[in-house]
Each structure stands twice: as C-alpha cells, then as structure tokens.
Enzyme design. Sequence first.
Site, mmCIF file in Angstrom:
data_model
loop_
_atom_site.group_PDB
_atom_site.id
_atom_site.type_symbol
_atom_site.label_atom_id
_atom_site.label_comp_id
_atom_site.label_asym_id
_atom_site.label_seq_id
_atom_site.Cartn_x
_atom_site.Cartn_y
_atom_site.Cartn_z
ATOM 1 C CE1 TYR A 289 5.445 -5.354 5.643
ATOM 2 C CE2 TYR A 289 4.238 -3.837 7.059
ATOM 3 C CZ TYR A 289 4.255 -4.769 6.024
ATOM 4 O OH TYR A 289 3.097 -5.117 5.391
ATOM 5 C CG HIS A 442 4.571 -0.807 5.098
ATOM 6 N ND1 HIS A 442 3.365 -1.394 4.783
ATOM 7 C CD2 HIS A 442 5.514 -1.440 4.348
ATOM 8 C CE1 HIS A 442 3.573 -2.348 3.885
ATOM 9 N NE2 HIS A 442 4.858 -2.388 3.608
#
Length: 760
Positions: A289, A442
Amino acid sequence: MELNKKAIISACLSVLLLGFVFSCKAQNETSSKNTQSSNSGGHPKLIITKAGVEKIRAELGNIPIFDATLKMAQEEVDAEIALGIDTPIPKDFSGGYTHVRHKRNFFMLEKAGLLYQILDDEKYAKYVKDMFFQYAAMYKDLPVHPQTRSYARGKLFWQCLNDSNWLVYASQGYDCIYEYLSPEERETLETDLFKPFADYISIENPQFYNRVHNHSTWGNAAVGMIALVMDDAELLHRALYGIENDGLDKNAKDNDGGFIKDPEGRAGFLANLEEPFSPDGYYTEGPYYQRYAMYPFLIFSEALNNVKPELKIFEHKDGVLLKAVDALLNLSDADGDFFPLNDGQKGMSYYSKELVTAVDIAYLHGGKNAGLLSIAEKQNRVLLDDSGLAIALGIKNGEAKPFEKKSVNLSDGPDGKQGGVAVLRNDDLEVVFKYAAQGLSHGHYDKLSFSMYENGQEVIQDYGLARFVNIEQKGGGNYLKENKTWAKQTIAHNTITQNGKSHFQGKYEIGSKHHSVLDFYDFSNDQIKVVSAHEANAYPGTILHRTMAVISDKDFEKPYVLDIMRVTSDKANQYDFPYYFLGQVMETNFKYQTPEVLKPLGAKHGYQHLFVEAQGQANQENVKLSWLNAGRFHTLTTVTDNQDEVFLTRIGAADPEFNLRKEPALMLRKSQTKDAVFASVIESHGSYSPVSENAVNSHSNITKIEVIHNDANYTAVSIMDLQGHSKVFIVSNKTASKEANHKLKIHDDTFQWTGSYYFK
C-alpha cells in the site's frame, strides 16, 4: 515539543493559504466565491510545465528512454482515438467492463494531454476535450454506483477510491489542455464536472475523505490537483487540511475496522503525510500500500512544488516523501518484488507505474541520486514530464550507478517509536523481520514474524493477502472473506500462536493500541547481521522475544539463518510455531503418520484452513526438514524435546471456492508449557539441475543445535557442523546496550564480551 512543531507548521501553512485566498479574490472580484480564474504563469503547470515542455521538445530524438516511452504512449492513445470514446453507465465491480473502461479513460486523459503538449498536435487536445464533455454531460445526472459493497460508493466506480483515481489523472489532462479551451468551455466543465466531482468525493463522503488511510490520500490529492488547475483556494485548503465540522466521531471506524481519523482528530493531505510515515520513510500499512499511495503523495507534491513552492512540500517532515522512495526500494527483493507485509499481493514490484513516478520525482527533487537511474533503466520507461526528462538525460549522459541494497532497519510510527521492519542481507539471502505496529486496517496479526528469500526466490514465505486484484470472477476483484479468516490470522505467519488464538484475539481495536519493541540491531559486521525485538501485549501475561541473525561461516557453502524465539509466561500454554516453506519435501528425521482423510487443524483463528497431512512426535533433540525449491536445497534444523509434536500442514481446508493457495508448512507444538525456547537454523545449500540431473550438496551441514543456556539474562545456542566445528551465539535478554560488558559461565567455558550479543 513534537506536537508544538506540528502545530507551528500547520499554522504557517494556513497563513500562506489564507494569503493565497485573499490574493485570488483581489485578482478576480467577479468570480464565484469558490472558483478563482487567476492563471499566473499559465498552463500546464502541475506536473509538466511550460518550461519543461520547451526543454523536452528541444531534446526529442536525442533521449532514448524518453523517446521510447513517448512512442509507446502515442501508439496507445492513437489506438484509443481510432476506437472512439466510450463512457458507459457504471455498473461493475473491479475487473468488469464499465470499471475497466472508465479506468482506461482516465489514463488516456492524462496521456493524451501530455502528447498534446509535447507534440503540439491538436488531435490530442480535441480527444481530451471531447471526453471531458461526454463525462460532463453524464455526471450531473449520474446516480451513486449500483454496487453497494463499499463504505463509500463512488459514481463512476463502485468506491470513491477509484473515483479519486479518475480525478487525479483527469486533472493532469485538464491542465494540459486548459489553454486550448475557451473560457466558456472551462466554465462548463468546472461547473458540471470538476467541482461537483470534487465535492462528491469529499463533502458528500467524509467517512472516505476525512481519515488517515491510503484511500483518503487519493481523495485529498484528487481535490487538491483539480484545485490547483482551477486556482480554487477553498478546494486546496480542503485538500491539505480536510473537511471542518464533518460530523464524524474521532473514534469512528470504517467497514475495514480502521479508524477514520488520526489520534489527534486531524485529516487531509498533511495529516496523511504526518501520521502513517515514520521518520525513516516506512509507511505503516506496508510496502504494497505504500507503493499504491506513493503516486498520489508524489504527484500532488510535485504539483504543489510547481504551483506553490512556498509550501516547501518536499521538505515536510524532514523530507519524508523522498526518504519513503528509498525505503520502498529497500523493501523489495532481488527481483524488485515488494515483500508482502500485511495486505500485499505477491509480484507487485518497482516496475509498477507508481514506482516509475516515485523514482522519477525522487531523482529530480532528491539531489539526483545516481542509484535511482539504474532502477529507471530496469523500469525502461519514464514519466512524460520534467522529472522524466531529468531521468532520461541522466541515463543518456552515463551517470547511472547501481542502487545498492544493504541491511536496513526501518522504524514504524509517526515518531519512529512504534516498532519497525528490519531487512537482513548477506550474500544473496534476505531475511525480513517484522516487529511493527498494527498497520491500520490493512495490518495482520503477526508480531515478530519473518520471511526469507534467496536471490529473489521465497524460501520461507509470508502469505500476503487473500485477493485476486481486479479479477472479476474472484469476489469482484475485491478482498475475499479468507483474507480475514486466514491471511490476517497469526497462524498464517511464521510466528508463535498461543492456545490456538491470534495475537490480540484478532481484534483491530486491541492490536492498534500496541506495537512490538526493538531491543537492538547490528549490521556493522560483515560476518553476522542481527536484529532482536520483543512483544509483551499479543497475549496478556506472555512475552515473546525473538532474535534473528544471518551468519556467514567459512565452513558453510552459503550464509545461514539463526532464529531464536524465547517465550516466557505466567502460566502453562500451548505454543504453535509454523514455518511456511515453499517447495517439495526431500527428507525428515522424525517419524510421522499420514491420515487417510484430511481434517482441519482446528475450528477458528485460521486453524480451520489448515489440513493436517502428517503428524508425529519429536523423537530426538533436533527435528530436521529438507526441501527443494527453484533448484536449491534448504534445511530447517530446530531444537525439540520428546514432548513436542510435529505437524506437516497444508493451506486449503474450509475453502470450497478454492480461494487459497495450497502451500505447505512444518509446525512445532509445545503443550502445557510455561516458558520455552524455539531455536532453529535454516540453511540454503547445494543445487539440482533437471538438465544434467545432478544433485550437488543436497544434505544439511549441521550435526546438532543445542540451547546450552537460558535464563532471564541470557539465551545461548550452540551450532555444530558435520566437521565437528562449533559456534556459540549468546543474546542478552535484559541489557541491549552496545557498551555493556557481559560475563557468562556455561559448563566449563566462560564467555566475556561487550555489546548486545556474542558470536564465535
């Protein structure tokens, strides 16, 4: 002091922006309250600039990598122009036609705009203009996307995140054709398309926009980029600082389990720049990410640097964005693939478009690091703008040098005090040791986990995410339920699971409050690279302390990995410790039984997804497992006692839709144990060629590993090879100081040393 510093910076930026607001109003009293028409310096001005266009045109035909990239873009856009413009009514998830078509459209808007500026060919400007007007005609009456899965539904796409992607790229296309359009055409596009679009993803979706997350970074950048094109001070302030009085609870969570705002209730681009990045440039969600977020971070910062240089955005937080590029490149293996920490798709690499952007912009604004030129050469393409030109000229002039990856320790958390990630490199071995914070929504529940690579090949793997990104057949290309039931759970990682339950009970609200703690790291010795950290909150009453080392030894063909996991608890527990190796089992030294019917290892916390393929009892002091993968042999040797159980497991139980990869592991289990030490060595050795059919050095070089001492102060492990040579490693469990003096007697030997550990 840190809070005061942040407050001062924020106040100074607010004053600068306020001055910008008044300046714009003074220049155009007749404009609307929200939209200014001042265009000092003219367009383009965001990413490619007027001065840059002149320099690029002067160099065309003489800058090979830029010329080749330009040719590819021209062929791609020409094919799209021939195909005709299609802006279908949205209906699909990721991977479906309408999703893919609108995604391709925003790439074309940016590329065609750049082609217009560089080639001065009006057909590209007309293509961008026609597509924008087609979107403007549909957008004003466009309902919210029909798919209801997202916590923040977009209009063109199923989630506001993708709508923000569209506006970030479209803003660049609009900037490139701004002066091609008449004032009336610009007014129509801004009134019917750009302003409503920016308002929708921000004011109408504060739960998406006003948070600290890669999603909102895209939203902030989208609103900010179009604000800079339109000279809209209010939108720019909203981009940098978020929405005031948004009505959201500071402690509210999204449907991913992530908190909406940072701990101080801030939002906006600057908050996203402050909170997720550590001072070392590590992004708390992990490299996958970080790669995704680097595009909006850097492209918006480039635009801010060009249009509002007084903000000095690349100096913000001591130049953290430029540090982040270096950190991200160091979080990739020998092939350039990012280590799949937290939610991460394997195979994502620095060849991605986001890293082309990152490398180019970091080169231009980070002192023209010649090592970045070698990465750009491998990427074999550049941005079609000022930074891409700088890269192309550097390569043409022969200035490229290898980007050298060394052992690194990257802190986590906004102040660098929330654990971190270490990468130990020796020869072509890499060990990735994670002792970081939760990683926002996440994150995975895998404190003190690790993975191991040899020359870009996984030896001991981290599973990564459970998702087939943008493959419509697999859950619409979105996260699968197995991401929560398997990939995030502790048992899916190479670390301790206690009593069959994940760290922090697998609950985000608990895990987000804690992080592991670094004891020490030492990369100064070419023979040994060491890192050590502990975790005291994953299980109340239990402390996990792991020390990992990559060791070069003249008696071994390759460096080997020493892994010491020490567990202390206030009561007896069951400890499960897996190693997720990749490859074909060659041999074991323990007896086991294989069941006729495969059954899951357990019922929850990820255990339901593990088939038990074999089960046995440790019948000697060391358990050995050897396997072959990608033409290399590997052996795990681990200290055991005769009470330990050994399992050979395979991922894939409770998986009726075949969403999980069917991969193996060896798992050690200690039952009814209060304190324990798991000590192991992982060797890479030998080779096998299917052409010559020769197996070379296919057996382990280790005779025995033994824990020769363990108490509150020290843990000592001896390693004996086949030649009878013995090495001793001792780690200080209490005093991690490099200056501390130690003396320890073990049997008839006395060891004295200065520092955190001993090895000889």
